[in-house]
Design a protein around this motif. Structure first.
Motif, PDB file in Angstrom:
ATOM      1  N   SER A 121      54.462   6.585  55.688  1.00 20.65           N
ATOM      2  CA  SER A 121      54.979   6.187  54.619  1.00 20.65           C
ATOM      3  C   SER A 121      56.775   6.814  54.285  1.00 20.65           C
ATOM      4  CB  SER A 121      54.533   6.062  53.673  1.00 20.65           C
ATOM      5  OG  SER A 121      55.106   5.599  52.838  1.00 20.65           O
ATOM      6  N   GLN A 122      57.623   5.877  54.522  1.00 25.40           N
ATOM      7  CA  GLN A 122      58.417   6.542  53.746  1.00 25.40           C
ATOM      8  C   GLN A 122      58.968   6.560  52.038  1.00 25.40           C
ATOM      9  OE1 GLN A 122      60.312   4.388  56.727  1.00 25.40           O
ATOM     10  NE2 GLN A 122      61.126   5.890  58.262  1.00 25.40           N
ATOM     11  N   LEU A 123      59.268   6.596  51.095  1.00 27.24           N
ATOM     12  CA  LEU A 123      59.195   6.494  49.657  1.00 27.24           C
ATOM     13  C   LEU A 123      59.736   7.808  49.095  1.00 27.24           C
ATOM     14  CD1 LEU A 123      55.806   7.718  48.796  1.00 27.24           C
ATOM     15  CD2 LEU A 123      56.770   7.881  50.991  1.00 27.24           C
ATOM     16  N   ASN A 124      60.471   7.202  47.754  1.00 32.18           N
ATOM     17  CA  ASN A 124      60.867   8.336  46.620  1.00 32.18           C
ATOM     18  C   ASN A 124      59.812   9.126  47.046  1.00 32.18           C
ATOM     19  OD1 ASN A 124      61.204   9.688  44.790  1.00 32.18           O
ATOM     20  ND2 ASN A 124      62.307   8.208  44.440  1.00 32.18           N
ATOM     21  N   LYS A 125      60.441  10.812  46.410  1.00 31.61           N
ATOM     22  CA  LYS A 125      59.791  11.686  46.761  1.00 31.61           C
ATOM     23  C   LYS A 125      58.284  12.080  45.499  1.00 31.61           C
ATOM     24  CE  LYS A 125      62.519  14.622  45.397  1.00 31.61           C
ATOM     25  NZ  LYS A 125      63.464  16.398  45.854  1.00 31.61           N
ATOM     26  N   LYS A 126      58.485  10.978  44.078  1.00 33.45           N
ATOM     27  CA  LYS A 126      57.980  10.840  42.785  1.00 33.45           C
ATOM     28  C   LYS A 126      56.482  10.095  43.612  1.00 33.45           C
ATOM     29  CE  LYS A 126      60.383   6.766  40.891  1.00 33.45           C
ATOM     30  NZ  LYS A 126      61.327   6.349  39.953  1.00 33.45           N
ATOM     31  N   ASN A 127      56.533   9.489  44.235  1.00 37.37           N
ATOM     32  CA  ASN A 127      55.795   8.295  44.697  1.00 37.37           C
ATOM     33  C   ASN A 127      54.610   8.965  46.341  1.00 37.37           C
ATOM     34  OD1 ASN A 127      57.119   6.650  42.718  1.00 37.37           O
ATOM     35  ND2 ASN A 127      57.766   5.086  44.591  1.00 37.37           N
ATOM     36  N   ILE A 128      54.748  10.173  46.559  1.00 36.01           N
ATOM     37  CA  ILE A 128      53.471  10.633  47.054  1.00 36.01           C
ATOM     38  C   ILE A 128      52.223  10.860  46.886  1.00 36.01           C
ATOM     39  CG2 ILE A 128      53.212  12.799  48.328  1.00 36.01           C
ATOM     40  CD1 ILE A 128      56.068  13.492  48.211  1.00 36.01           C
ATOM     41  N   ASN A 129      52.052  11.123  45.241  1.00 38.56           N
ATOM     42  CA  ASN A 129      50.449  11.248  45.160  1.00 38.56           C
ATOM     43  C   ASN A 129      50.234  10.265  44.764  1.00 38.56           C
ATOM     44  OD1 ASN A 129      50.671  13.876  45.580  1.00 38.56           O
ATOM     45  ND2 ASN A 129      51.077  14.657  43.555  1.00 38.56           N
ATOM     46  N   VAL A 130      50.554   8.590  44.603  1.00 29.07           N
ATOM     47  CA  VAL A 130      50.116   7.481  43.996  1.00 29.07           C
ATOM     48  C   VAL A 130      49.808   7.115  45.290  1.00 29.07           C
ATOM     49  CG1 VAL A 130      50.892   6.003  43.106  1.00 29.07           C
ATOM     50  CG2 VAL A 130      51.223   7.462  42.368  1.00 29.07           C
ATOM     51  N   VAL A 131      50.782   6.905  46.395  1.00 27.73           N
ATOM     52  CA  VAL A 131      50.319   6.718  47.464  1.00 27.73           C
ATOM     53  C   VAL A 131      49.494   6.820  48.364  1.00 27.73           C
ATOM     54  CG1 VAL A 131      51.781   5.619  49.799  1.00 27.73           C
ATOM     55  CG2 VAL A 131      52.869   5.832  48.151  1.00 27.73           C
ATOM     56  N   ARG A 132      49.333   8.502  48.510  1.00 25.38           N
ATOM     57  CA  ARG A 132      48.134   9.332  49.326  1.00 25.38           C
ATOM     58  C   ARG A 132      47.173   8.444  48.371  1.00 25.38           C
ATOM     59  NH1 ARG A 132      47.839  13.780  51.653  1.00 25.38           N
ATOM     60  NH2 ARG A 132      46.374  14.800  50.596  1.00 25.38           N
ATOM     61  N   GLU A 133      46.890   8.146  47.006  1.00 20.15           N
ATOM     62  CA  GLU A 133      45.542   7.563  45.870  1.00 20.15           C
ATOM     63  C   GLU A 133      45.227   6.618  46.672  1.00 20.15           C
ATOM     64  OE1 GLU A 133      46.739   8.477  42.237  1.00 20.15           O
ATOM     65  OE2 GLU A 133      46.488  10.890  42.247  1.00 20.15           O
ATOM     66  N   VAL A 134      46.086   5.830  47.160  1.00 19.73           N
ATOM     67  CA  VAL A 134      45.837   4.140  46.747  1.00 19.73           C
ATOM     68  C   VAL A 134      45.335   4.251  48.018  1.00 19.73           C
ATOM     69  CG1 VAL A 134      47.052   2.029  47.106  1.00 19.73           C
ATOM     70  CG2 VAL A 134      47.863   3.238  45.412  1.00 19.73           C
ATOM     71  N   VAL A 135      46.118   5.023  48.930  1.00 18.86           N
ATOM     72  CA  VAL A 135      46.083   5.002  50.462  1.00 18.86           C
ATOM     73  C   VAL A 135      44.246   5.078  51.124  1.00 18.86           C
ATOM     74  CG1 VAL A 135      45.810   6.374  53.237  1.00 18.86           C
ATOM     75  CG2 VAL A 135      48.058   5.141  51.449  1.00 18.86           C
ATOM     76  N   ALA A 136      44.025   6.489  50.260  1.00 19.26           N
ATOM     77  CA  ALA A 136      42.882   6.191  50.465  1.00 19.26           C
ATOM     78  C   ALA A 136      41.387   5.415  49.416  1.00 19.26           C
ATOM     79  CB  ALA A 136      42.429   7.735  49.499  1.00 19.26           C
ATOM     80  N   LYS A 137      41.724   4.831  48.167  1.00 19.83           N
ATOM     81  CA  LYS A 137      41.313   3.647  47.778  1.00 19.83           C
ATOM     82  C   LYS A 137      40.910   3.004  48.689  1.00 19.83           C
ATOM     83  CE  LYS A 137      39.997   1.735  43.755  1.00 19.83           C
ATOM     84  NZ  LYS A 137      39.285   0.662  44.715  1.00 19.83           N
ATOM     85  N   THR A 138      42.152   2.545  50.186  1.00 18.05           N
ATOM     86  CA  THR A 138      42.028   1.576  50.278  1.00 18.05           C
ATOM     87  C   THR A 138      40.878   1.242  51.645  1.00 18.05           C
ATOM     88  OG1 THR A 138      44.148   1.004  49.339  1.00 18.05           O
ATOM     89  CG2 THR A 138      43.545  -0.293  51.361  1.00 18.05           C
ATOM     90  N   ILE A 139      40.975   2.823  51.748  1.00 24.26           N
ATOM     91  CA  ILE A 139      40.042   3.107  52.983  1.00 24.26           C
ATOM     92  C   ILE A 139      38.692   3.060  52.267  1.00 24.26           C
ATOM     93  CG2 ILE A 139      39.645   5.439  54.180  1.00 24.26           C
ATOM     94  CD1 ILE A 139      41.665   5.906  54.408  1.00 24.26           C
TER      95      ILE A 139
END
Length: 159
Positions: A121-139
């Motif tokens: 993912s290419q993103l704003n660094k403030k969103n890193i943890n949220v994106v990791r959580e969303v990816v884990a939940k989606t899996i």
């Protein structure tokens, strides 16, 4: 597992981080971490600071061995459904619905025995943890509920 590291970091820092992160694995020869490496979403992350607000994040998941035709086909369909293109779950959820990144996707990479599925993912660094959580939940949701029929058919036709 293949780790790709770029930036101003020493080999000593990389080995120290990987040794700590992989402590749960039975590693026969810690000097050769390449042979036993595996990264999970819930493991600690290695962060490097930079003046830019943007970040590039890669999450590596273990993959079927080359030559395992049945699982390679399943992985291709899963990769298409989960993270390959504008029809994928990651693109629709993380980018379109939640607006957490500029781009997100998934691809397969590897050689013979050393293969991975890579979520990036290419993103704003403030969103890193949220994106990791969303990816884990989606899996986890896919593990529990599977893929819907429409997405599965689209993914099969593009695999």
């Amino acid at each position: 597992m293949l780790f790709i590291v770029a930036g101003n970091i020493t080999e000593k820092q990389i080995v120290k981080y990987l040794t700590q992160s992989l402590a749960h694995r039975k590693i026969k020869n810690k000097a050769n971490l390449r042979k036993e490496s595996k990264v999970f979403l819930n493991m600690p992350t290695l962060n490097f600071t930079h003046k830019a607000e943007q970040a590039y994040v890669s999450i590596f998941l273990s993959s079927a061995k080359r030559g395992d035709k049945k699982n390679n086909i399943i992985e291709s369909v899963f990769t298409n459904a989960f993270g390959n293109g504008m029809h994928s779950l990651l693109f629709e959820k993380v980018r379109e619905e939640l607006g957490l990144c500029y781009h997100i996707g998934m691809y397969q990479v590897g050689f013979e025995e050393l293969r991975s599925l890579v979520i990036y993912s290419q993103l704003n660094k403030k969103n890193i943890n949220v994106v990791r959580e969303v990816v884990a939940k989606t899996i986890e949701d896919i593990k529990k509920d599977g893929l819907d029929e429409r997405r599965l058919e689209v993914s099969k036709s593009n695999a």
